[in-house]
Design a protein around this motif. Sequence first.
Motif, PDB file in Angstrom:
ATOM      1  N   ASP A  73      16.334  -6.524 -29.686  1.00 58.93           N
ATOM      2  CA  ASP A  73      15.418  -6.889 -28.611  1.00 58.93           C
ATOM      3  C   ASP A  73      15.345  -5.760 -27.572  1.00 58.93           C
ATOM      4  OD1 ASP A  73      14.062  -7.962 -26.443  1.00 58.93           O
ATOM      5  OD2 ASP A  73      15.195  -9.839 -26.422  1.00 58.93           O
ATOM      6  N   PRO A  74      14.234  -5.007 -27.529  1.00 64.23           N
ATOM      7  CA  PRO A  74      14.139  -3.857 -26.617  1.00 64.23           C
ATOM      8  C   PRO A  74      14.280  -4.236 -25.132  1.00 64.23           C
ATOM      9  CG  PRO A  74      12.264  -3.907 -28.118  1.00 64.23           C
ATOM     10  CD  PRO A  74      13.060  -5.146 -28.355  1.00 64.23           C
ATOM     11  N   ARG A  75      13.756  -5.382 -24.743  1.00 64.36           N
ATOM     12  CA  ARG A  75      13.853  -5.815 -23.355  1.00 64.36           C
ATOM     13  C   ARG A  75      15.298  -6.100 -22.979  1.00 64.36           C
ATOM     14  NH1 ARG A  75      15.377  -9.612 -21.034  1.00 64.36           N
ATOM     15  NH2 ARG A  75      14.769 -11.056 -19.507  1.00 64.36           N
ATOM     16  N   LEU A  76      15.994  -6.809 -23.838  1.00 65.72           N
ATOM     17  CA  LEU A  76      17.397  -7.127 -23.589  1.00 65.72           C
ATOM     18  C   LEU A  76      18.242  -5.850 -23.603  1.00 65.72           C
ATOM     19  CD1 LEU A  76      19.574  -9.225 -23.138  1.00 65.72           C
ATOM     20  CD2 LEU A  76      19.655  -9.579 -25.614  1.00 65.72           C
ATOM     21  N   LYS A  77      17.955  -4.966 -24.540  1.00 66.45           N
ATOM     22  CA  LYS A  77      18.692  -3.707 -24.623  1.00 66.45           C
ATOM     23  C   LYS A  77      18.524  -2.904 -23.336  1.00 66.45           C
ATOM     24  CE  LYS A  77      19.109  -0.870 -28.364  1.00 66.45           C
ATOM     25  NZ  LYS A  77      18.633   0.045 -29.417  1.00 66.45           N
ATOM     26  N   LYS A  78      17.319  -2.872 -22.813  1.00 72.81           N
ATOM     27  CA  LYS A  78      17.050  -2.144 -21.569  1.00 72.81           C
ATOM     28  C   LYS A  78      17.857  -2.734 -20.414  1.00 72.81           C
ATOM     29  CE  LYS A  78      13.276  -0.829 -18.455  1.00 72.81           C
ATOM     30  NZ  LYS A  78      13.799  -1.321 -17.220  1.00 72.81           N
ATOM     31  N   ARG A  79      17.916  -4.067 -20.337  1.00 74.78           N
ATOM     32  CA  ARG A  79      18.664  -4.736 -19.263  1.00 74.78           C
ATOM     33  C   ARG A  79      20.156  -4.385 -19.340  1.00 74.78           C
ATOM     34  NH1 ARG A  79      15.281  -5.939 -15.668  1.00 74.78           N
ATOM     35  NH2 ARG A  79      15.774  -8.034 -15.092  1.00 74.78           N
ATOM     36  N   VAL A  80      20.694  -4.480 -20.534  1.00 74.98           N
ATOM     37  CA  VAL A  80      22.119  -4.191 -20.725  1.00 74.98           C
ATOM     38  C   VAL A  80      22.403  -2.720 -20.439  1.00 74.98           C
ATOM     39  CG1 VAL A  80      23.970  -4.104 -22.435  1.00 74.98           C
ATOM     40  CG2 VAL A  80      22.478  -6.097 -22.337  1.00 74.98           C
ATOM     41  N   LEU A  81      21.535  -1.835 -20.907  1.00 75.72           N
ATOM     42  CA  LEU A  81      21.742  -0.400 -20.686  1.00 75.72           C
ATOM     43  C   LEU A  81      21.661  -0.026 -19.207  1.00 75.72           C
ATOM     44  CD1 LEU A  81      19.875   1.188 -23.719  1.00 75.72           C
ATOM     45  CD2 LEU A  81      22.342   1.067 -23.330  1.00 75.72           C
ATOM     46  N   THR A  82      20.821  -0.710 -18.460  1.00 70.61           N
ATOM     47  CA  THR A  82      20.739  -0.462 -17.020  1.00 70.61           C
ATOM     48  C   THR A  82      22.094  -0.681 -16.366  1.00 70.61           C
ATOM     49  OG1 THR A  82      18.404  -1.060 -16.918  1.00 70.61           O
ATOM     50  CG2 THR A  82      19.654  -1.230 -14.867  1.00 70.61           C
ATOM     51  N   VAL A  83      22.727  -1.780 -16.714  1.00 70.03           N
ATOM     52  CA  VAL A  83      24.035  -2.102 -16.130  1.00 70.03           C
ATOM     53  C   VAL A  83      25.098  -1.136 -16.646  1.00 70.03           C
ATOM     54  CG1 VAL A  83      25.797  -3.888 -15.832  1.00 70.03           C
ATOM     55  CG2 VAL A  83      23.377  -4.529 -15.886  1.00 70.03           C
ATOM     56  N   LEU A  84      25.111  -0.912 -17.952  1.00 74.95           N
ATOM     57  CA  LEU A  84      26.117  -0.019 -18.537  1.00 74.95           C
ATOM     58  C   LEU A  84      26.000   1.401 -17.977  1.00 74.95           C
ATOM     59  CD1 LEU A  84      26.110  -1.149 -22.273  1.00 74.95           C
ATOM     60  CD2 LEU A  84      27.879  -1.584 -20.560  1.00 74.95           C
TER      61      LEU A  84
ATOM     62  N   GLY B 285      22.976 -13.840 -15.833  1.00 76.35           N
ATOM     63  CA  GLY B 285      23.714 -12.898 -15.002  1.00 76.35           C
ATOM     64  C   GLY B 285      23.426 -11.457 -15.341  1.00 76.35           C
ATOM     65  N   ILE B 286      23.200 -11.170 -16.619  1.00 69.87           N
ATOM     66  CA  ILE B 286      22.854  -9.806 -17.018  1.00 69.87           C
ATOM     67  C   ILE B 286      21.523  -9.417 -16.375  1.00 69.87           C
ATOM     68  CG2 ILE B 286      22.265  -8.306 -18.971  1.00 69.87           C
ATOM     69  CD1 ILE B 286      25.297  -9.041 -18.685  1.00 69.87           C
ATOM     70  N   ASP B 287      20.581 -10.346 -16.344  1.00 68.00           N
ATOM     71  CA  ASP B 287      19.300 -10.081 -15.672  1.00 68.00           C
ATOM     72  C   ASP B 287      19.501  -9.869 -14.175  1.00 68.00           C
ATOM     73  OD1 ASP B 287      17.707 -10.148 -17.939  1.00 68.00           O
ATOM     74  OD2 ASP B 287      17.269 -12.280 -17.748  1.00 68.00           O
ATOM     75  N   TRP B 288      20.336 -10.675 -13.552  1.00 73.11           N
ATOM     76  CA  TRP B 288      20.581 -10.532 -12.113  1.00 73.11           C
ATOM     77  C   TRP B 288      21.185  -9.169 -11.808  1.00 73.11           C
ATOM     78  CZ3 TRP B 288      23.724 -15.680 -12.006  1.00 73.11           C
ATOM     79  CH2 TRP B 288      22.853 -16.751 -12.226  1.00 73.11           C
ATOM     80  N   LEU B 289      22.187  -8.780 -12.589  1.00 67.58           N
ATOM     81  CA  LEU B 289      22.829  -7.486 -12.379  1.00 67.58           C
ATOM     82  C   LEU B 289      21.844  -6.347 -12.607  1.00 67.58           C
ATOM     83  CD1 LEU B 289      26.217  -8.180 -14.179  1.00 67.58           C
ATOM     84  CD2 LEU B 289      25.920  -7.771 -11.728  1.00 67.58           C
ATOM     85  N   SER B 290      21.084  -6.443 -13.668  1.00 63.93           N
ATOM     86  CA  SER B 290      20.100  -5.412 -13.986  1.00 63.93           C
ATOM     87  C   SER B 290      19.044  -5.302 -12.887  1.00 63.93           C
ATOM     88  CB  SER B 290      19.457  -5.720 -15.337  1.00 63.93           C
ATOM     89  OG  SER B 290      18.473  -4.768 -15.638  1.00 63.93           O
ATOM     90  N   ASN B 291      18.542  -6.436 -12.432  1.00 65.73           N
ATOM     91  CA  ASN B 291      17.545  -6.430 -11.354  1.00 65.73           C
ATOM     92  C   ASN B 291      18.112  -5.806 -10.082  1.00 65.73           C
ATOM     93  OD1 ASN B 291      15.632  -7.663 -12.958  1.00 65.73           O
ATOM     94  ND2 ASN B 291      16.063  -9.716 -12.197  1.00 65.73           N
TER      95      ASN B 291
END
Length: 152
Positions: A122-133, A77-83
Amino acid sequence: LEISKSSHHSSWDTTVIHNYLFAWMHFKEEAREWHILKSKNKKFFEKAVSEFGAPVAVLYSLAKVLFDVGSNYLEDGIDWLSNLMESNPELNMRDWEVNTLYHLEYVLRRYVLNRHEQIRKDPRLKKRVLTVLNMMINKGSVSAYLLREDIL
């Protein structure tokens, strides 16, 4: 798909999108999973995010599903939201539906608290989470600001 691509959304259109993406009000408030939503059904939401575009009804629906009956999809879901947010920056300029930010705050808080170290490493995961935040912060979320500061 036609409804989501339309530039004008009526309340009926919004209701159709909510129902299609399982953001129903009919679930019990404490429900956190539903027997229909199995891991093999994740493709349904991935496809919806990629094809529906960015009506705020899609963002609300994802937030609501991850908040309650689709909580087992949190990782994806974090990936879906980020995308959705990366490919549709205009979401930042639109008014969100009531409770979208509330649901996102709950979902992100749960996700960050459970995977704090993993996110920081994990830089990729951090980027995804930061996009949403970051989008949540732009909408005035203090909770998102505090979570972002915690993982930076």
